[in-house]
Design a protein around this motif. Structure first.
Motif, PDB file in Angstrom:
ATOM      1  N   VAL A 316     153.452 145.564  27.486  1.00 40.68           N
ATOM      2  CA  VAL A 316     152.000 145.428  27.638  1.00 40.68           C
ATOM      3  C   VAL A 316     151.527 146.160  28.890  1.00 40.68           C
ATOM      4  N   TYR A 339     146.055 143.245  32.195  1.00 40.31           N
ATOM      5  CA  TYR A 339     147.450 142.914  31.863  1.00 40.31           C
ATOM      6  C   TYR A 339     147.686 141.413  32.039  1.00 40.31           C
ATOM      7  N   ARG A 342     145.981 139.382  29.297  1.00 37.95           N
ATOM      8  CA  ARG A 342     146.634 139.462  27.986  1.00 37.95           C
ATOM      9  C   ARG A 342     147.925 138.659  27.918  1.00 37.95           C
ATOM     10  N   ARG A 343     148.598 138.467  29.046  1.00 39.75           N
ATOM     11  CA  ARG A 343     149.902 137.825  29.037  1.00 39.75           C
ATOM     12  C   ARG A 343     149.885 136.368  29.488  1.00 39.75           C
ATOM     13  N   THR A 398     150.809 139.099  22.737  1.00 37.84           N
ATOM     14  CA  THR A 398     149.796 138.368  23.500  1.00 37.84           C
ATOM     15  C   THR A 398     149.467 137.029  22.854  1.00 37.84           C
TER      16      THR A 398
END
Length: 403
Positions: A316, A339, A342-343, A398
């Protein structure tokens, strides 16, 4: 002409090397600063669910890891006291078709070495051992990693992949020492030739007992058996890889059924750890600095996803830093925040699930254990697959809350 950026990575473990590959594939130059005097990975077995192979394939090393892996047919949950097989989750056929990749186990080195070889072969990756990052400094335009030896390395971003006791996290988050779980694990790897034929199962098998559990599976192409026995003993101080007597390990797991006891007795050269993790946090970034892997979301091993999550992070991160180097450098802080966004949910859910199953599912006793066995044995193959879909089946890496 497209410009390149220099990105610094603190930590040359699985997550750090995976991040280096993901970033170099997008045209960036990467410097990996590793505290050890050589690039190596300690440890024994790692489980790789399909989501790990999705990430490895996108990093370009999936085939090389598959060449070293043992492809597992089932996850098996046993009652360690009665010897009863409670439930089995098949990992071939419908599972592979549904999730798009196999479930495998490898020796830790058999995952690490393909990543290291690929990094060494890449023109844009500089691997520097013996550089332990102590802190960082940054301006609006760049960030500098400062090592314990006083060396300074400057780039457009710094990725802290320096583990559960990350110096980068200490400065970025400031949440102190890791949380000691109160669980002690004993690990041993033995030649498969020592294992009786009737116990050489191509499964990841977990024996659940009151306040403890025992896991074993083949690694090293099937030449070795990985043994890991965990006790909820209320340990309060972190321990890392200390040798322990064989008799002590056996005494810590009373009441094992015959087959599990026979396997545990085969172990030799046991080493022990006290397991640690951290609470999930919302913020992984500070301007041009971001965390990855165990530095961002260290988790207990019970969901078998620590390495998998680090590999996902790397993919990602690389995809979000794609583009002309000038654009990436200018927008670095915003891209790193994206980032994290999304994680964050997916990794936090995995951290908390690992805690939950380690304490309540694996270590139940008495009536709670009987109720657990009744519930697990009621699940169909499809229902078992449904329950791990959000984790094993994620392609976009994700998916988390609400999946």
């Amino acid at each position: 002409m497209t410009e390149t950026t220099r990105i610094l990575i603190a930590g040359g473990g699985i997550g750090g090397l995976a991040a280096a590959l993901g970033l170099t594939a997008r045209g960036h130059r990467v410097t990996v600063l590793e505290r050890r005097e050589e690039f190596t990975e300690l440890g024994a077995g790692i489980q790789l669910a399909p989501n790990a192979f999705h990430a490895l394939d996108r990093l370009g090393v999936g085939r090389r890891v598959r060449d070293r892996a043992v492809f597992i047919e089932e996850l098996q949950f046993m009652d360690a006291v009665s010897g009863e097989s409670v439930v089995r989750m098949p990992l071939t056929g419908e599972y592979r078709e549904r999730f798009g990749n196999p479930y495998a186990v490898v020796h830790r080195g058999d995952l690490y070495q393909p990543l290291l070889n690929a990094c060494r072969a890449a023109d844009g990756i500089e691997l520097l051992p013996g550089r332990s990052v102590a802190w960082y400094e940054q301006t609006a335009a760049e960030v500098t990693a400062v090592t314990e030896g006083g060396e300074r390395f400057t780039g457009a971003a710094l990725i802290g992949a320096d583990g559960i006791r990350s110096a980068v996290r200490r400065q970025l988050v400031g949440d102190g020492e890791p949380r000691v779980s109160g669980h002690t694990i004993y690990r041993s790897v033995i030649p498969m030739s020592l294992v009786p034929e009737e116990l050489r199962w191509n499964r990841v098998t977990l024996w659940a007992g009151p306040g403890w559990h025992f896991v074993h599976y083949p690694i090293g192409g099937g030449e070795f058996l990985n043994l890991a026995a965990t006790r909820d003993d209320g340990a309060t101080e972190a321990v890392v890889g200390l040798p322990v007597e064989h008799s002590h390990v056996l005494d810590e797991f009373p009441g094992l059924s015959d087959s599990a006891r026979r396997l545990l007795e085969l172990g030799g050269e046991w080493k022990t750890w006290v397991l640690c993790d951290r609470d999930p946090v919302d913020v992984w970034t500070d301007g041009r600095v971001a965390l990855l892997g165990d530095a961002a979301h260290p988790m207990l091993q019970y969901a078998a996803q620590g390495a998998c999550m680090a590999l996902e992070d790397a993919v990602v991160l690389g995809e979000l830093l794609e583009g002309d180097g000038r654009d990436v450098a200018r927008d670095m802080a915003q891209r790193l925040e994206k980032y994290t966004a999304r994680r964050r949910d997916r990794t936090a859910r995995t951290q908390l699930v690992a805690r939950e199953i380690g304490s309540r599912l694996y270590h139940a006793a008495g009536q709670a254990a009987r109720a657990r066995n009744t519930l697990l044995s009621s699940f169909s193959e499809q229902e078992l697959h449904d329950r791990v879909k959000w984790l094993h089946g994620s392609h976009d890496l994700t998916e988390g809350v609400g999946s």
